[in-house]
Scaffold this active site. Structure first.
Site, PDB file in Angstrom:
ATOM      1  N   LYS A  10      78.112 135.293  52.347  1.00 32.82           N
ATOM      2  CA  LYS A  10      76.952 135.945  52.092  1.00 32.82           C
ATOM      3  C   LYS A  10      76.402 135.616  50.535  1.00 32.82           C
ATOM      4  CE  LYS A  10      77.655 140.213  53.585  1.00 32.82           C
ATOM      5  NZ  LYS A  10      79.078 140.192  53.828  1.00 32.82           N
ATOM      6  N   ARG A  34      72.674 147.041  57.156  1.00 33.96           N
ATOM      7  CA  ARG A  34      73.996 147.029  57.899  1.00 33.96           C
ATOM      8  C   ARG A  34      74.086 147.957  59.149  1.00 33.96           C
ATOM      9  NH1 ARG A  34      76.779 145.288  52.901  1.00 33.96           N
ATOM     10  NH2 ARG A  34      79.094 145.216  53.436  1.00 33.96           N
ATOM     11  N   ARG A  46      89.147 136.693  45.823  1.00 32.88           N
ATOM     12  CA  ARG A  46      88.068 136.395  45.221  1.00 32.88           C
ATOM     13  C   ARG A  46      87.905 136.996  43.766  1.00 32.88           C
ATOM     14  NH1 ARG A  46      82.918 138.939  47.881  1.00 32.88           N
ATOM     15  NH2 ARG A  46      84.577 140.564  48.276  1.00 32.88           N
ATOM     16  N   ARG A  63      87.035 142.766  42.373  1.00 32.07           N
ATOM     17  CA  ARG A  63      86.522 144.225  42.670  1.00 32.07           C
ATOM     18  C   ARG A  63      87.473 144.966  43.117  1.00 32.07           C
ATOM     19  NH1 ARG A  63      81.847 141.953  47.131  1.00 32.07           N
ATOM     20  NH2 ARG A  63      82.813 143.792  48.254  1.00 32.07           N
ATOM     21  N   ARG A 104      86.415 147.586  56.090  1.00 31.80           N
ATOM     22  CA  ARG A 104      85.120 147.115  55.968  1.00 31.80           C
ATOM     23  C   ARG A 104      84.736 146.001  57.556  1.00 31.80           C
ATOM     24  NH1 ARG A 104      86.444 144.762  50.370  1.00 31.80           N
ATOM     25  NH2 ARG A 104      84.677 143.018  50.578  1.00 31.80           N
TER      26      ARG A 104
END
Ligand code: AP5
Ligand code: MG
Length: 219
Positions: free
Chosen positions: A13, A88, A127, A161, A172
């Site tokens: 996203k 969400r 990431r 993160r 998640r």
């Protein structure tokens, strides 16, 4: 144009929202990024969200709805925006409908990024982002052209993160499947849902999003 990018953690996203922002002058509205900024600034919202986010659970609807309600009224959203990570829950989607109706604007499309869950843990744990400009990279999939130097701003500091670990990603994913996936029939019933293959390489995903939106790749 007003869009929602919908997909589980690591679906791409943020990667595609950054590209849409650059190509079409749309504002990227990432509730995750806004909450991380609130944590960094040690605001009341940030203090409430910090531990919830680290665990991978959802922050309460009233907090994120309040953030987006303030944000979509800002000048850079006048040309359109991409919602990345919001809504969400069905309650958030209903609040968004009310916000848009009050401004007499409509959603153009909700783009579902379809991915295989097994790939997501690798994507998320690999990431990292440029600490200076926020450009996103991955240890193996998306590397800067020069090792250790950001393609976009030439920065040399990068960050990871706190929630990008396997345990948080699994939580998640559960939150996505339990609380966010019901938005797919919600938007399908309104005739705005489009699907793209989020497992393709990032340039191919960008091309497919442009095709389903009926826009060019730039300008
Ligand atoms: P948020 O920041 O939104 O995180 P998320 O939904 O878990 O999604 P990610 O940002 O992890 O993934 P992404 O889809 O953006 O993928 P990316 O492009 O980076 O939310 C974090 C937390 O904030 C939530 O858990 C919650 O606590 C809270 N929160 C936020 N919004 C909320 C809301 N509305 N309500 C309640 N709570 C909320 O890509 C991932 C990696 O893969 C990158 O390294 C990238 O380089 C790579 N990659 C991207 N595309 C490809 C591709 N096509 N092929 C290979 N690699 C790729
Ligand atoms: Mg993201």
């Amino acid at each position: 144009m007003r869009l929602i990018l919908l997909g589980p953690p690591g679906a791409g996203k943020g990667t595609q929202a950054q590209r849409l922002e650059a190509a079409h002058g749309l504002a990227q509205l990432s509730t995750g990024d806004m909450l991380r900024a609130a944590i960094a600034a040690d605001t009341e919202v940030g203090r409430r969200a910090k531990d919830i986010m680290a665990r991978g659970e959802l922050v309460s609807d009233d907090v994120v709805v309040g953030i987006i309600a303030d944000r979509i009224g800002e000048a850079d959203c006048a040309n359109g925006f991409i919602l990345d990570g919001f809504p969400r829950t069905v309650a958030q989607a209903e609040a968004l409908d009310a916000m848009l109706a009050a401004r007499d604007i409509a959603l153009d499309a909700v783009v579902e990024m379809k991915v295989d869950e097994e790939a997501l843990v690798d994507r998320v744990t690999g990431r990292y982002t440029c600490a200076q400009c926020g450009a996103g990279y991955h240890d193996r999939n998306i590397k800067p052209a020069r090792d250790g130097v950001c393609d976009r701003c030439a920065g040399t500091e990068f960050s990871r993160r706190e929630d990008d670990n396997e345990a948080s990603v699994r939580t998640r994913l559960e939150a996505y499947n339990g609380q966010t996936a019901p938005l797919l029939p919600y938007y399908a019933a309104r005739g705005v849902l489009k699907g793209v293959d989020g497992m393709a390489d990032p340039d191919a995903v960008t091309t497919e999003i442009a095709a389903v939106l009926g826009v060019g790749l730039s300008g």
